[in-house]
Write a protein that holds these residues in place. Structure first.
Motif, PDB file in Angstrom:
ATOM      1  N   ALA A  28     -14.799   8.157  -8.018  1.00 14.57           N
ATOM      2  CA  ALA A  28     -16.209   8.444  -8.288  1.00 14.57           C
ATOM      3  C   ALA A  28     -16.734   7.419  -9.285  1.00 14.57           C
ATOM      4  CB  ALA A  28     -16.363   9.847  -8.849  1.00 14.57           C
ATOM      5  N   GLN A  57     -26.320  15.317  -7.872  1.00 15.51           N
ATOM      6  CA  GLN A  57     -25.338  14.328  -8.304  1.00 15.51           C
ATOM      7  C   GLN A  57     -25.197  14.345  -9.822  1.00 15.51           C
ATOM      8  OE1 GLN A  57     -25.314  10.431  -6.427  1.00 15.51           O
ATOM      9  NE2 GLN A  57     -25.007   9.440  -8.416  1.00 15.51           N
ATOM     10  N   ARG A  58     -26.307  14.454 -10.520  1.00 10.85           N
ATOM     11  CA  ARG A  58     -26.257  14.493 -11.980  1.00 10.85           C
ATOM     12  C   ARG A  58     -25.467  15.715 -12.458  1.00 10.85           C
ATOM     13  NH1 ARG A  58     -31.216  14.664 -16.355  1.00 10.85           N
ATOM     14  NH2 ARG A  58     -31.856  16.462 -15.087  1.00 10.85           N
ATOM     15  N   GLY A 113     -22.853  16.794 -11.018  1.00  8.21           N
ATOM     16  CA  GLY A 113     -21.450  16.600 -10.667  1.00  8.21           C
ATOM     17  C   GLY A 113     -21.069  16.964  -9.254  1.00  8.21           C
ATOM     18  N   THR A 115     -20.314   5.551 -11.233  1.00  6.20           N
ATOM     19  CA  THR A 115     -21.718   5.674 -11.617  1.00  6.20           C
ATOM     20  C   THR A 115     -22.442   4.372 -11.286  1.00  6.20           C
ATOM     21  OG1 THR A 115     -21.411   4.776 -13.846  1.00  6.20           O
ATOM     22  CG2 THR A 115     -21.004   7.151 -13.540  1.00  6.20           C
ATOM     23  N   LYS A 174     -21.222  15.412  -6.494  1.00  3.51           N
ATOM     24  CA  LYS A 174     -20.793  14.362  -5.561  1.00  3.51           C
ATOM     25  C   LYS A 174     -19.601  13.554  -6.070  1.00  3.51           C
ATOM     26  CE  LYS A 174     -25.544  13.880  -3.914  1.00  3.51           C
ATOM     27  NZ  LYS A 174     -26.624  12.939  -3.534  1.00  3.51           N
ATOM     28  N   ALA A 175     -18.907  14.077  -7.070  1.00  4.56           N
ATOM     29  CA  ALA A 175     -17.827  13.312  -7.695  1.00  4.56           C
ATOM     30  C   ALA A 175     -16.458  13.589  -7.091  1.00  4.56           C
ATOM     31  CB  ALA A 175     -17.792  13.599  -9.196  1.00  4.56           C
ATOM     32  N   SER A 195     -24.466   9.284 -13.644  1.00  2.00           N
ATOM     33  CA  SER A 195     -23.942  10.340 -12.764  1.00  2.00           C
ATOM     34  C   SER A 195     -23.035   9.705 -11.712  1.00  2.00           C
ATOM     35  CB  SER A 195     -25.088  11.098 -12.092  1.00  2.00           C
ATOM     36  OG  SER A 195     -25.837  10.250 -11.239  1.00  2.00           O
ATOM     37  N   ALA A 196     -21.959  10.412 -11.356  1.00  3.11           N
ATOM     38  CA  ALA A 196     -20.912   9.827 -10.518  1.00  3.11           C
ATOM     39  C   ALA A 196     -21.036  10.248  -9.060  1.00  3.11           C
ATOM     40  CB  ALA A 196     -19.537  10.220 -11.046  1.00  3.11           C
ATOM     41  N   ASN A 197     -20.653   9.329  -8.185  1.00  2.89           N
ATOM     42  CA  ASN A 197     -20.674   9.558  -6.742  1.00  2.89           C
ATOM     43  C   ASN A 197     -19.435   8.890  -6.140  1.00  2.89           C
ATOM     44  OD1 ASN A 197     -21.260   9.413  -3.901  1.00  2.89           O
ATOM     45  ND2 ASN A 197     -23.421   9.695  -4.373  1.00  2.89           N
TER      46      ASN A 197
END
Length: 283
Positions: free
Chosen positions: A194, A245-246, A248, A196, A250-251, A159-161
């Motif tokens: 973003a 976050q998983r 999306g 992971t 926080k991307a 998951s991306a941040n």
């Protein structure tokens, strides 16, 4: 005069060295001896949000304040703002969080941040809100397992941040605290991309010149790991945040750091290069 709270925290300690040398600065800390990196001209005083007398002393003569609170179960924002009004402070810059903008975020921590923002907006003081995404420095939590086992363990590793370098947040805070034109503004601060946890693990390994393994934690394992550091309500809030976050949440990337500082936001790689010693594997 500028008052800095949270000076021993992630952003506050970076802020101290970024304030102009000619500006009068006072630092309020519960334990003044723990403050490091303060300008030689800065005044450090003991203060506690729950001690009205110490707050009054810290705020005397202050025109602008940088407000950082951390007790999600307390009323530190309210106590500080009441004291600031009494002391005739003009402006308060509050460190908040990007999650407040997410309508799906209803965890304990986000509700507390929203309440703090509402108190500041209703205070009658000039206000500015800084809303950073997660800090790149959160990766330091992986340092022990990287050093000892060349392994990064995290929940939802793909998951991306759009995590932000806390040094960029500090630079943005310094600009907002010392420039005009930021009253009534809220700034969301992110990194330039973003990433992971799996991607960060790969970058760390290449910088270190070693092969790092990523180990996906189960939600139960993540809960157990967090429970060793935080109270149960905070643990559940962090797990809810990870779920968002998983999904999306926080991307998204913003260019606010560049707009405030005049330079692009720092990358995770640049932050990691400057902190490699913390991750250097043993043996």
């Amino acid at each position: 005069m500028i008052l800095v709270t949270g000076a021993t925290g992630t952003v506050g300690r970076e802020l101290l060295g970024r304030l102009p040398a000619h500006r009068r600065v006072r630092i309020m800390a519960r334990h003044p001896a723990k403050v490091t990196g303060a300008p030689a001209t800065a005044q450090t005083v003991a203060g506690d949000y729950r001690d009205p007398r110490s707050l009054a002393r810290a705020l005397e003569g202050v025109r602008t304040a940088f407000l950082v609170t951390t007790d999600v179960a307390g009323d530190d924002d309210d106590r500080f703002l009441r004291a600031a009004r009494t002391a005739e402070v003009r402006r308060v810059v509050k460190l908040s969080a990007a999650a407040v903008l997410d309508e799906r975020a209803d965890d304990l921590i986000t509700r507390w941040q929203r309440a703090g923002e509402d108190l500041l907006r209703a205070s009658g003081l000039e206000w500015t809100l800084l809303r950073p995404r997660a800090f790149t420095s959160n990766a330091l939590a992986w340092a022990p397992s990287v050093r000892c086992a060349r392994t990064v363990r995290a929940l939802y590793g793909t998951s991306a941040n759009a995590c932000v370098d806390p040094r960029d947040v500090a630079e943005a805070a310094a600009r907002v605290l010392t420039e005009e034109g930021h009253a009534g503004r809220a700034y969301t601060l992110t990194g330039p991309e973003a990433l992971t946890a799996v991607g960060q693990t790969g970058q760390l390994g290449r910088l270190l010149g070693v092969s790092l393994r990523f180990e996906e934690l189960t939600p139960n394992a993540a809960r157990a790991a967090l429970a060793s550091r935080y109270p149960a309500p905070v643990v559940e809030a962090l797990l809810q945040s990870a779920e968002r976050q998983r999904a999306g949440a926080k991307a998204g990337v913003e260019d606010t750091v560049a707009a405030l500082t005049g330079r692009p936001a720092g990358t995770f790689r640049a932050w990691a290069e400057d902190h490699l010693a913390a991750f250097a594997p043993q043996g």
